[in-house]
Design an enzyme around this catalytic site. Structure first.
Site, PDB file in Angstrom:
ATOM      1  N   CYS A  39       0.972  -1.254   0.517  1.00  0.00           N
ATOM      2  CA  CYS A  39      -0.337   0.051  -0.261  1.00  0.00           C
ATOM      3  C   CYS A  39       1.114   1.185   0.289  1.00  0.00           C
ATOM      4  O   CYS A  39       1.552   1.070  -0.060  1.00  0.00           O
ATOM      5  CB  CYS A  39      -0.420   0.098   1.465  1.00  0.00           C
ATOM      6  SG  CYS A  39       0.235  -0.372   2.699  1.00  0.00           S
ATOM      7  N   THR A  40       0.383   2.449   0.086  1.00  0.00           N
ATOM      8  CA  THR A  40       0.771   3.696   0.367  1.00  0.00           C
ATOM      9  C   THR A  40       2.079   3.967   0.675  1.00  0.00           C
ATOM     10  O   THR A  40       3.750   4.287   0.171  1.00  0.00           O
ATOM     11  CB  THR A  40       0.559   4.812  -0.078  1.00  0.00           C
ATOM     12  OG1 THR A  40      -1.513   4.463  -0.605  1.00  0.00           O
ATOM     13  CG2 THR A  40       1.168   6.061   0.307  1.00  0.00           C
TER      14      THR A  40
END
EC number: 1.14.-.-
Length: 312
Positions: A185-186
């Site tokens: 994820c980010t």
């Protein structure tokens, strides 16, 4: 001359009094003229704030004075306070809304029972050793993957993090339960939780990337396994790891390559973010998400010669 920066950070650690932490963090940010969004729960803190670089440094020093945050890692990014409309500091049941506040357990070392942490170079090493057996599993909203993802990644059909539990319990991914699965994820926070939820549901070999896509991109730029742009939740909307990035996104109307999400023209009922090239967004008749009602509204505005962007 003032230099603006953005800080991204999180820590999973037991907080006995989230409300007190909220008040302290709000006062601290206001005193340093920082803006952004901070969520606090009994599981820890999750924040993104922007401001002058010296104020950001002071914020780090002060925040690390709290025992539970002493080892918290802060990631620097380009931008500043102007990338956020205001300062928001809130207490929630979860610092990432998966809808599983009672399932997540934390101690002073973080989430209990999460996936194995891999440094960016260890991700590449795992792929070199295990080849196509390795599966990258996107821990973000499906929309974000339209402009960037790890090569050949599995992208779950989710609109929010609340959708993940139902999605991984659907049986769609049961064939992955015995494979090495690298969640990403980010910045890493969503996968701290997602990897734990997957392990609790029978996935045997689950990993997560230290620092998420951001840290991997900083290490390898566009020469690694990441492809495209990274969606970010501020006014920038996206960021890249160098100029030679692959353009994965395409305009929903004309298929022109683009990494720019824009709001549908139907401001009252829709406002959906969709990929639009500059030309299609500039034309009010094509400034819509494709849904029938929104197409009609865009056509009506065009017929009347009304452009909301011009009249604002």
């Amino acid at each position: 001359m003032s230099i603006g920066k953005i800080l991204l950070y999180y820590a999973f650690t037991p907080l006995s009094d989230p409300k007190a932490v909220q008040l302290w963090q709000r006062d601290l940010c206001e005193s340093l003229n920082l803006r952004g969004r901070i969520l606090i729960s009994e599981h820890g803190i999750n924040g993104t704030v922007g401001g002058d670089i010296n104020d950001c440094k002071a914020y780090i020093r002060k925040t690390r004075e709290y025992p539970g945050f002493a080892k918290m890692e802060f990631k620097w990014s380009e931008g500043g306070a102007e990338d956020f409309p205001k300062l928001s500091v809130k207490v929630r049941d979860e610092i990432v809304a998966f809808g599983a506040p009672n399932e997540i357990k934390v101690d002073e070392n973080g989430i209990i029972g999460g996936g194995v942490h891999l440094k960016p170079e260890e991700v590449n090493q795992l792929v070199e050793e295990r080849g196509d057996e390795v599966v990258f599993f996107d821990g973000r909203n499906a929309m974000e993957a339209q402009i960037g993802k790890f090569r050949d990644a599995v992208v779950p059909d989710v609109n929010t993090t609340h959708d993940f539990i139902k999605e991984i319990e659907s049986g769609k991914y049961d064939d992955l339960k015995d494979k090495p699965v690298v969640t990403y994820c980010t910045g890493g926070i969503r996968c701290e939780i997602l990897s734990s939820l997957m392990i609790n549901r029978g996935f045997q070999e689950v990993y997560q990337i230290d620092g998420g896509i951001v840290r991997y991109g900083e290490k390898f730029g566009n020469q690694g396994l990441w492809e495209g742009s990274l969606y970010v939740f501020d006014k920038r909307m996206h960021m890249e790891f160098g100029e030679d990035y692959k353009r994965l996104g395409h305009c929903i109307h004309c298929d022109t390559p683009t990494n720019k999400f824009e709001h549908c023209v139907n401001e009252d009922e829709c406002r959906q973010l969709v990929l639009m090239c500059p030309d299609c967004y500039a034309n009010v008749e094509t400034r819509h998400c494709g849904q029938d009602d929104c197409v009609e509204i865009a056509a009506d505005l065009a017929a009347r010669g009304v452009d909301p962007l011009v009249t604002q």
